[in-house]
Design a protein around this motif. Sequence first.
Motif, PDB file in Angstrom:
ATOM      1  N   THR A   1       0.124  -4.447   2.134  1.00 20.46           N
ATOM      2  CA  THR A   1       0.484  -4.146   3.529  1.00 20.46           C
ATOM      3  C   THR A   1       0.322  -5.372   4.425  1.00 20.46           C
ATOM      4  OG1 THR A   1      -1.688  -3.254   4.127  1.00 20.46           O
ATOM      5  CG2 THR A   1      -0.023  -1.685   3.325  1.00 20.46           C
TER       6      THR A   1
ATOM      7  N   TRP B   1       8.372  -8.781  -2.256  1.00 20.64           N
ATOM      8  CA  TRP B   1       8.428  -7.464  -1.620  1.00 20.64           C
ATOM      9  C   TRP B   1       7.346  -6.559  -2.203  1.00 20.64           C
ATOM     10  CZ3 TRP B   1       9.162  -2.466  -3.295  1.00 20.64           C
ATOM     11  CH2 TRP B   1       9.378  -1.523  -2.294  1.00 20.64           C
TER      12      TRP B   1
ATOM     13  N   ASN C   1       4.013  -7.646  -0.691  1.00 21.70           N
ATOM     14  CA  ASN C   1       3.923  -7.288   0.727  1.00 21.70           C
ATOM     15  C   ASN C   1       3.637  -5.804   0.912  1.00 21.70           C
ATOM     16  OD1 ASN C   1       4.522  -9.930   1.277  1.00 21.70           O
ATOM     17  ND2 ASN C   1       6.596  -9.538   1.977  1.00 21.70           N
ATOM     18  N   THR C   2       4.294  -4.963   0.145  1.00 21.95           N
ATOM     19  CA  THR C   2       4.094  -3.523   0.308  1.00 21.95           C
ATOM     20  C   THR C   2       2.771  -3.057  -0.285  1.00 21.95           C
ATOM     21  OG1 THR C   2       5.415  -3.114  -1.671  1.00 21.95           O
ATOM     22  CG2 THR C   2       6.543  -2.955   0.443  1.00 21.95           C
ATOM     23  N   SER C   3       2.328  -3.645  -1.381  1.00 18.55           N
ATOM     24  CA  SER C   3       1.050  -3.226  -1.964  1.00 18.55           C
ATOM     25  C   SER C   3      -0.124  -3.703  -1.122  1.00 18.55           C
ATOM     26  CB  SER C   3       0.910  -3.734  -3.395  1.00 18.55           C
ATOM     27  OG  SER C   3       0.794  -5.137  -3.419  1.00 18.55           O
TER      28      SER C   3
END
Length: 66
Positions: A12, A5, A8-10
């Motif tokens: 994008t 997670w 994925n967020t860092s």
Amino acid sequence: MNRRWERNTSDTVNVTTTVHPIGRPGGHTLKCRMADPAVILQRLEIDTGRLEASHLDPPESMRAGR
């Protein structure tokens, strides 16, 4: 939070790998359907066993059958 997670967020981006055994040779159809309007499918990479390891992305192939 878990590492996937966080990545994925860092970045994008969500990189997912799946394996689908194919029972017989010949033409096959891959269908992608929208499940969430906020998700964008940007690229699919299909490795049929001939993909060589590289630091670069594989070359883009031409659309087949159209």
